[in-house]
Every structure is written in C-alpha cells, then in structure tokens.
Design a protein around this motif. Structure first.
Motif, PDB file in Angstrom:
ATOM      1  N   PRO A   4       8.936  14.199 -39.208  1.00 35.70           N
ATOM      2  CA  PRO A   4       8.941  12.828 -38.713  1.00 35.70           C
ATOM      3  C   PRO A   4       7.613  12.116 -38.941  1.00 35.70           C
ATOM      4  CG  PRO A   4       8.770  14.393 -36.882  1.00 35.70           C
ATOM      5  CD  PRO A   4       8.921  15.186 -38.130  1.00 35.70           C
ATOM      6  N   PHE A   5       6.530  12.873 -39.054  1.00 37.74           N
ATOM      7  CA  PHE A   5       5.210  12.288 -39.249  1.00 37.74           C
ATOM      8  C   PHE A   5       4.585  13.005 -40.418  1.00 37.74           C
ATOM      9  CE2 PHE A   5       6.335  12.508 -34.855  1.00 37.74           C
ATOM     10  CZ  PHE A   5       6.232  11.179 -34.454  1.00 37.74           C
ATOM     11  N   GLN A  25      -4.602  11.888 -34.743  1.00 40.60           N
ATOM     12  CA  GLN A  25      -3.264  11.734 -34.146  1.00 40.60           C
ATOM     13  C   GLN A  25      -2.963  12.975 -33.314  1.00 40.60           C
ATOM     14  OE1 GLN A  25      -0.399  11.251 -37.347  1.00 40.60           O
ATOM     15  NE2 GLN A  25      -0.321   9.064 -36.915  1.00 40.60           N
ATOM     16  N   VAL A  26      -2.460  12.778 -32.106  1.00 38.77           N
ATOM     17  CA  VAL A  26      -2.046  13.925 -31.288  1.00 38.77           C
ATOM     18  C   VAL A  26      -0.550  13.789 -31.009  1.00 38.77           C
ATOM     19  CG1 VAL A  26      -2.422  15.243 -29.173  1.00 38.77           C
ATOM     20  CG2 VAL A  26      -4.351  14.090 -30.259  1.00 38.77           C
ATOM     21  N   LEU A  27       0.233  14.669 -31.614  1.00 34.03           N
ATOM     22  CA  LEU A  27       1.680  14.666 -31.385  1.00 34.03           C
ATOM     23  C   LEU A  27       1.938  15.501 -30.135  1.00 34.03           C
ATOM     24  CD1 LEU A  27       2.955  15.410 -35.024  1.00 34.03           C
ATOM     25  CD2 LEU A  27       2.386  13.199 -33.977  1.00 34.03           C
ATOM     26  N   ILE A  28       2.414  14.852 -29.096  1.00 30.61           N
ATOM     27  CA  ILE A  28       2.564  15.551 -27.805  1.00 30.61           C
ATOM     28  C   ILE A  28       4.038  15.883 -27.594  1.00 30.61           C
ATOM     29  CG2 ILE A  28       2.018  15.464 -25.358  1.00 30.61           C
ATOM     30  CD1 ILE A  28       0.066  13.237 -25.941  1.00 30.61           C
ATOM     31  N   ALA A 227      11.004  21.698 -29.392  1.00 32.57           N
ATOM     32  CA  ALA A 227      10.031  20.595 -29.480  1.00 32.57           C
ATOM     33  C   ALA A 227       8.873  20.983 -30.400  1.00 32.57           C
ATOM     34  CB  ALA A 227       9.523  20.232 -28.075  1.00 32.57           C
ATOM     35  N   VAL A 228       8.433  22.237 -30.320  1.00 30.00           N
ATOM     36  CA  VAL A 228       7.340  22.677 -31.202  1.00 30.00           C
ATOM     37  C   VAL A 228       7.816  22.679 -32.656  1.00 30.00           C
ATOM     38  CG1 VAL A 228       5.913  24.677 -31.830  1.00 30.00           C
ATOM     39  CG2 VAL A 228       6.042  23.943 -29.457  1.00 30.00           C
ATOM     40  N   LYS A 229       9.066  23.073 -32.875  1.00 28.49           N
ATOM     41  CA  LYS A 229       9.598  23.041 -34.255  1.00 28.49           C
ATOM     42  C   LYS A 229       9.547  21.623 -34.824  1.00 28.49           C
ATOM     43  CE  LYS A 229      12.663  26.998 -34.248  1.00 28.49           C
ATOM     44  NZ  LYS A 229      14.043  27.476 -34.283  1.00 28.49           N
ATOM     45  N   LYS A 230       9.678  20.652 -33.953  1.00 28.80           N
ATOM     46  CA  LYS A 230       9.658  19.259 -34.402  1.00 28.80           C
ATOM     47  C   LYS A 230       8.244  18.803 -34.759  1.00 28.80           C
ATOM     48  CE  LYS A 230      12.075  15.306 -34.593  1.00 28.80           C
ATOM     49  NZ  LYS A 230      13.278  15.129 -35.404  1.00 28.80           N
ATOM     50  N   ILE A 231       7.236  19.186 -33.946  1.00 32.38           N
ATOM     51  CA  ILE A 231       5.884  18.661 -34.184  1.00 32.38           C
ATOM     52  C   ILE A 231       5.079  19.494 -35.176  1.00 32.38           C
ATOM     53  CG2 ILE A 231       5.659  17.425 -31.979  1.00 32.38           C
ATOM     54  CD1 ILE A 231       3.848  19.785 -31.010  1.00 32.38           C
TER      55      ILE A 231
END
Ligand code: 0O3
Ligand code: SF4
Length: 331
Positions: A4-5, A25-28, A227-231
C-alpha cells in the motif's frame, strides 16, 4: 508485491547536511497492543487492589510486559512464580496465561482467596481439552515447550493424555497408530502460518484426528499478525514493542522478517539506537497484545527526536471484544 505504501528512497543519514531533520514515515499497525484478555487481566489486579487493599499477590507476570508489571507493583501488587510464595490470608491473582488445575486446588486447600485472570479464550481451550479426554481421545497439542499457557493447559488433563508438538518434524516422530482416537488443540498465541503447516502434517498423518473449528489461535493474535503483514513490505524496518518472553510478541517479529523486512523487538523506546535509522525512510510500528499504548507513544516521541515523523495509521481490522470481569469484583 502489492504494497500500500512504497518504501521511501534510502536516506543517507539521520539529519541532512544542514542539520534539519529528515522525514520519517511511521506506518502504525492497527490492531496493535492490548487485547481483551490483557485488558481484563490488568483490570482484575487493579480492582483487587482497590477492593482488598495492598498487597495483592499475582502468580507469574500478569501479562508478559515489564512496564505493566512494574506499574502494578508500584500500586501494591507482589509478583511471585509459585503459590508457595504467597503468605496466608492475602488474595492471589492467577495470570492471563492460565494455570494447571493443581494451582487453584492448592489455593483452596490453603484457604487462600484467589481471582483467576486466565483469558476466557485460554479457558475455552482448557474446557475443550477436558471434553476430548472425556470422549476418549488423546490430545496432540501444538504449542511452545515451557510456555506458561502450555503448562496450564497440560495441567487440565491427566498426565500422559496430551502430547506436545512444535513443528511438522515433531508430527513425523509421533508413534500413534492409525486407529488411535486423537484430537488436536493449540496455544492461542502461535504463528498462524506455522500452525497451519503443523495442522496439515497432522491431518495427513492421522486423517482420523478431531480438529477444533480452525485452530485455537485467538482473534487478537491473528489480527496483529495480519496487520504486520500489511505494513512490513512497505517498511525498511519494523519495530515490535513487546517482551522476549512473550510468545505473541516474538511471532510478530517473525512475521515481519518473513516479509523480507528487518525487524526488532524492543521493550522500551530507550533501546532504539539512532544508527538503526541509517538509510531508513519508513518504519513499521506495532505493539504486542501485552504492550500498552503509552509505549507506542514513547517510541514515536523518540523517533521524533531524530526525524520529522509522519504518522500513518494502517487499519486492517476493528476489534470490539470485551470480556466480563469475575463476579467477585463486580458484585
Ligand atoms: O502468551 P504470550 O507469551 O504471548 O503472553 P503475553 O505477552 O502476556 O500476551 C497476552 C497473551 C496471553 C495472556 C495468553 O494468550
Ligand atoms: Fe486472550 Fe488472545 Fe489476548 Fe491471549 S492474546 S489474552 S488468548 S485475547
């Protein structure tokens, strides 16, 4: 990869040549941090302190987080590993990870009043274990050797009626015959992906094995891993706030690393070395089920000492789970 980023272009150093802070950038990740079982366990200790007064003894760390334990200790909780260390006449709380049946039994034998902060989702596995034994099946339990939740679940059923496996290789070594009635159960804080492989090996070797509906990995564990798999694929570094003795924390680090991203487990912001940010433009940030949100804010503040932080929440699920407190504390 459909990230996504995009990972930011590599940053040469923590600050630019003229001294202004470089962006970060911090992806939380969301969900992150306290689950319903941890909220309930901490509330049980806090309410016990109010209701009975200090000291309240707690058998084992209420949850595997030093910050949480220290804060409760300041309020009058005393943490011990065994019931023998609890003096007569004071209340004792059992940790969220669950205890063998012998522990509440020993408390009753001594006339101790106790509160059980075992997460209801762990208790559910305990009851399933009892039911499988009543149905005449041997239990194969997928979990991590020596973890308190495993010790607690093994202590729900007679010795010799449950066997631990950790890996598909352990499944290959099992000696059960094809007619042996079997059921499997799992620890609640395992890796979703690793556990699927162990279950596949079990089902292939023992097609007769009775399974829970999916596995017993809880909603909070699987949501935090997802969620970790996403970021992680969009991050140059993932920071997981948690503890080295916390199963769900360690699994989050593994998930990030398996996405090909460098990942570090930290207990407090002070552990972050400025050099970790060399060449890093995007940090992924999450907190284990036993790590409070204060520590997330602390980490963001520390990163902000070196970089111009842009916080980007990445929400993959919403959680509304709440567990009831024991009746002794609500009447
Ligand atoms: O089981 P785990 O080591 O992950 O325990 P934590 O870190 O205290 O987290 C809470 C989870 C729990 C109580 C058991 O499911
Ligand atoms: Fe309960 Fe899951 Fe939290 Fe463990 S991680 S305390 S099983 S909700």
């Amino acid at each position: 990869m459909n990230a996504p980023f995009s990972k930011s272009a590599a940053q040469p150093d923590v600050t630019s040549a003229v001294g202004e802070k470089l962006p970060l950038q911090v992806l939380i990740a969301a969900p992150r941090g306290f689950c319903a079982g941890v909220d309930r366990a901490i509330e049980i200790v806090e309410r016990s302190l109010k209701q009975f007064g200090a000291p309240v003894y707690v058998r084992h760390e209420i949850v595997h987080n030093r910050f949480v334990v220290d804060r409760l200790r300041e309020k009058g909780a005393v943490f011990v590993e065994e019931l023998d260390e609890v003096p007569d006449g004071v209340p004792v709380v059992f940790s969220a990870h669950g205890v063998p049946k012998s522990v509440p039994q020993a408390a009753e034998d001594r006339g101790l009043s106790y509160l059980d902060a075992t997460c209801p989702l762990v208790s559910k596995v305990h009851r399933q274990a009892e039911r499988q034994i009543e149905a005449g099946r041997h239990i194969v339990f997928i979990g991590h050797k020596g973890h308190p939740e495993v010790i607690g679940t093994f202590g729900q059923v007679p010795e010799g009626s449950i066997t631990l496996v950790e890996t598909p290789a352990d499944v290959e070594r099992l000696q059960f015959g094809p007619e042996q009635p079997l059921a499997f159960l799992t620890q609640t804080t395992l890796s979703v992906d690793d556990t699927a492989q162990v279950i596949a090996a079990l089902k292939q070797r023992y097609p007769q094995i009775v399974a829970p509906r999916a596995d017993d990995i809880c909603y909070a564990t699987s949501n935090r891993q997802a969620a970790v798999k996403k970021i992680a694929p969009s991050s140059d570094l993932v920071l997981v706030i948690g503890a080295p003795n916390s199963s769900n924390s360690l699994r989050l680090v593994e998930v990030a690393q398996r996405c090909g991203t460098s990942a570090k487990l930290i207990q407090r912001a002070s552990e972050i070395e400025p050099s970790w940010l060399d060449g890093v433009g995007t940090v992924g940030l999450t907190a284990s089920a036993s790590a409070p949100e204060e520590l997330v804010r602390e980490v963001i503040a520390r990163l902000g000492e070196w970089r111009e932080v842009e916080e980007i929440p990445v929400v993959t699920a919403e959680e509304k789970m709440v567990f009831k407190l024991p009746r002794q504390l609500t009447e």
